[in-house]
Design a protein around this motif. Structure first.
Motif, PDB file in Angstrom:
ATOM      1  N   ALA A   3       0.837  -1.207   0.000  1.00 51.35           N
ATOM      2  CA  ALA A   3       0.000   0.000   0.000  1.00 51.35           C
ATOM      3  C   ALA A   3       0.869   1.254   0.000  1.00 51.35           C
ATOM      4  N   TRP A   4       1.940   1.245   0.781  1.00 56.29           N
ATOM      5  CA  TRP A   4       2.834   2.404   0.845  1.00 56.29           C
ATOM      6  C   TRP A   4       3.519   2.613  -0.502  1.00 56.29           C
ATOM      7  N   GLN A  58      -5.581   1.966  13.338  1.00 56.73           N
ATOM      8  CA  GLN A  58      -6.021   3.358  13.418  1.00 56.73           C
ATOM      9  C   GLN A  58      -5.333   4.208  12.344  1.00 56.73           C
ATOM     10  N   PHE A  59      -4.043   4.026  12.182  1.00 53.11           N
ATOM     11  CA  PHE A  59      -3.309   4.788  11.177  1.00 53.11           C
ATOM     12  C   PHE A  59      -3.713   4.383   9.763  1.00 53.11           C
ATOM     13  N   LEU A  60      -4.026   3.095   9.553  1.00 54.65           N
ATOM     14  CA  LEU A  60      -4.502   2.657   8.250  1.00 54.65           C
ATOM     15  C   LEU A  60      -5.830   3.332   7.903  1.00 54.65           C
ATOM     16  N   ALA A  61      -6.704   3.453   8.892  1.00 61.33           N
ATOM     17  CA  ALA A  61      -7.993   4.117   8.669  1.00 61.33           C
ATOM     18  C   ALA A  61      -7.786   5.583   8.310  1.00 61.33           C
ATOM     19  N   ILE A  62      -6.850   6.237   8.966  1.00 59.24           N
ATOM     20  CA  ILE A  62      -6.560   7.640   8.653  1.00 59.24           C
ATOM     21  C   ILE A  62      -5.983   7.753   7.241  1.00 59.24           C
ATOM     22  N   ALA A  63      -5.073   6.842   6.891  1.00 60.26           N
ATOM     23  CA  ALA A  63      -4.478   6.852   5.547  1.00 60.26           C
ATOM     24  C   ALA A  63      -5.549   6.654   4.483  1.00 60.26           C
ATOM     25  N   LYS A  64      -6.476   5.737   4.737  1.00 53.82           N
ATOM     26  CA  LYS A  64      -7.565   5.489   3.783  1.00 53.82           C
ATOM     27  C   LYS A  64      -8.440   6.739   3.638  1.00 53.82           C
ATOM     28  N   GLY A  65      -8.700   7.396   4.744  1.00 49.94           N
ATOM     29  CA  GLY A  65      -9.473   8.643   4.688  1.00 49.94           C
ATOM     30  C   GLY A  65      -8.762   9.719   3.901  1.00 49.94           C
ATOM     31  N   SER A  66      -7.462   9.836   4.090  1.00 52.43           N
ATOM     32  CA  SER A  66      -6.685  10.830   3.336  1.00 52.43           C
ATOM     33  C   SER A  66      -6.696  10.520   1.854  1.00 52.43           C
ATOM     34  N   CYS A  67      -6.666   9.246   1.514  1.00 55.44           N
ATOM     35  CA  CYS A  67      -6.723   8.842   0.114  1.00 55.44           C
ATOM     36  C   CYS A  67      -8.067   9.252  -0.494  1.00 55.44           C
ATOM     37  N   GLY A  68      -9.132   9.084   0.257  1.00 54.18           N
ATOM     38  CA  GLY A  68     -10.448   9.534  -0.191  1.00 54.18           C
ATOM     39  C   GLY A  68     -10.508  11.041  -0.342  1.00 54.18           C
ATOM     40  N   GLU A  69      -9.827  11.735   0.548  1.00 51.59           N
ATOM     41  CA  GLU A  69      -9.766  13.193   0.462  1.00 51.59           C
ATOM     42  C   GLU A  69      -9.085  13.624  -0.837  1.00 51.59           C
ATOM     43  N   VAL A  70      -8.018  12.930  -1.216  1.00 47.77           N
ATOM     44  CA  VAL A  70      -7.345  13.231  -2.485  1.00 47.77           C
ATOM     45  C   VAL A  70      -8.337  13.086  -3.637  1.00 47.77           C
ATOM     46  N   GLU A  86      -8.088  13.054 -18.606  1.00 41.34           N
ATOM     47  CA  GLU A  86      -7.114  11.959 -18.636  1.00 41.34           C
ATOM     48  C   GLU A  86      -6.272  11.940 -17.354  1.00 41.34           C
ATOM     49  N   GLN A  87      -5.763  13.099 -16.944  1.00 46.73           N
ATOM     50  CA  GLN A  87      -4.981  13.163 -15.704  1.00 46.73           C
ATOM     51  C   GLN A  87      -5.838  12.728 -14.518  1.00 46.73           C
ATOM     52  N   TRP A  88      -7.073  13.229 -14.474  1.00 49.50           N
ATOM     53  CA  TRP A  88      -7.985  12.850 -13.404  1.00 49.50           C
ATOM     54  C   TRP A  88      -8.158  11.337 -13.358  1.00 49.50           C
ATOM     55  N   GLY A  89      -8.415  10.733 -14.517  1.00 56.05           N
ATOM     56  CA  GLY A  89      -8.644   9.294 -14.576  1.00 56.05           C
ATOM     57  C   GLY A  89      -7.463   8.480 -14.086  1.00 56.05           C
ATOM     58  N   ILE A  90      -6.284   8.863 -14.500  1.00 51.45           N
ATOM     59  CA  ILE A  90      -5.079   8.119 -14.109  1.00 51.45           C
ATOM     60  C   ILE A  90      -4.858   8.216 -12.601  1.00 51.45           C
ATOM     61  N   ILE A  91      -4.884   9.436 -12.078  1.00 50.20           N
ATOM     62  CA  ILE A  91      -4.623   9.615 -10.644  1.00 50.20           C
ATOM     63  C   ILE A  91      -5.751   9.014  -9.820  1.00 50.20           C
ATOM     64  N   ASN A  92      -6.987   9.222 -10.231  1.00 43.21           N
ATOM     65  CA  ASN A  92      -8.130   8.681  -9.506  1.00 43.21           C
ATOM     66  C   ASN A  92      -8.050   7.159  -9.427  1.00 43.21           C
ATOM     67  N   ASN A  93      -7.755   6.499 -10.541  1.00 46.35           N
ATOM     68  CA  ASN A  93      -7.649   5.038 -10.543  1.00 46.35           C
ATOM     69  C   ASN A  93      -6.540   4.549  -9.623  1.00 46.35           C
ATOM     70  N   LYS A  94      -5.446   5.276  -9.594  1.00 47.70           N
ATOM     71  CA  LYS A  94      -4.344   4.876  -8.704  1.00 47.70           C
ATOM     72  C   LYS A  94      -4.732   5.048  -7.235  1.00 47.70           C
ATOM     73  N   THR A  95      -5.478   6.101  -6.919  1.00 43.60           N
ATOM     74  CA  THR A  95      -5.902   6.276  -5.524  1.00 43.60           C
ATOM     75  C   THR A  95      -6.934   5.222  -5.131  1.00 43.60           C
ATOM     76  N   ILE A  96      -7.773   4.812  -6.062  1.00 41.07           N
ATOM     77  CA  ILE A  96      -8.722   3.725  -5.779  1.00 41.07           C
ATOM     78  C   ILE A  96      -7.965   2.444  -5.470  1.00 41.07           C
ATOM     79  N   ARG A 100      -7.994   0.242  -2.006  1.00 40.44           N
ATOM     80  CA  ARG A 100      -8.259  -1.210  -1.982  1.00 40.44           C
ATOM     81  C   ARG A 100      -7.164  -1.961  -1.220  1.00 40.44           C
ATOM     82  N   LEU A 101      -5.925  -1.578  -1.469  1.00 44.95           N
ATOM     83  CA  LEU A 101      -4.814  -2.222  -0.766  1.00 44.95           C
ATOM     84  C   LEU A 101      -4.903  -1.970   0.737  1.00 44.95           C
ATOM     85  N   ILE A 102      -5.208  -0.750   1.110  1.00 43.98           N
ATOM     86  CA  ILE A 102      -5.343  -0.423   2.533  1.00 43.98           C
ATOM     87  C   ILE A 102      -6.503  -1.210   3.140  1.00 43.98           C
TER      88      ILE A 102
END
Length: 120
Positions: A3-4, A58-70, A86-96, A100-102
């Motif tokens: 995930a990291w 707890q830290f994983l939950a915070i990291a997942k929340g930050s990813c959603g914030e992005v 296109e940029q949105w799609g690429i970055i959005n898919n990577k954050t999704i 999932r990994l988290i």
């Protein structure tokens, strides 16, 4: 930690797209999306270093929340034409994928008999 490693990609992309054009001039959004991207990486690392599953979860939950914030802020950037579809799609898919990994890691730790090095 997978995930990291995966979170490094979107973080670097966020820094890249926020350095120029109108995005760079929107200081508040630029700084907020950067902080959220860095928060994802930082909370994964800090939780891992804590040595106990309870804190790590707890830290994983915070990291997942930050990813959603992005992701939420990416929509704002797209709506303001700071980034292309296109940029949105690429970055959005990577954050999704990072989310999932988290989530998978959270499920694993919740079901694991191990309780971390702190409790050996």
């Amino acid at each position: 930690m997978d995930a990291w490693k995966a979170a490094r990609g979107p973080s670097n992309m966020i820094y890249e797209v926020t350095t120029g054009g109108m995005f760079a001039r929107d200081y508040a959004l630029k700084e907020q999306i950067r902080r959220a991207a860095v928060s994802t990486l930082s909370n994964l690392a800090e939780g891992f270093e804590r040595g106990g599953n309870r804190e790590f979860l707890q830290f994983l939950a915070i990291a997942k929340g930050s990813c959603g914030e992005v992701r939420a802020q990416l929509y704002v950037a797209l709506d303001q034409s700071y980034i292309s579809q296109e940029q949105w799609g690429i970055i959005n898919n990577k954050t999704i994928e990072v989310s999932r990994l988290i989530s998978g890691f959270i499920r694993y730790l919740q079901q694991s008999e191990m309780r971390g090095s702190k409790y050996k």
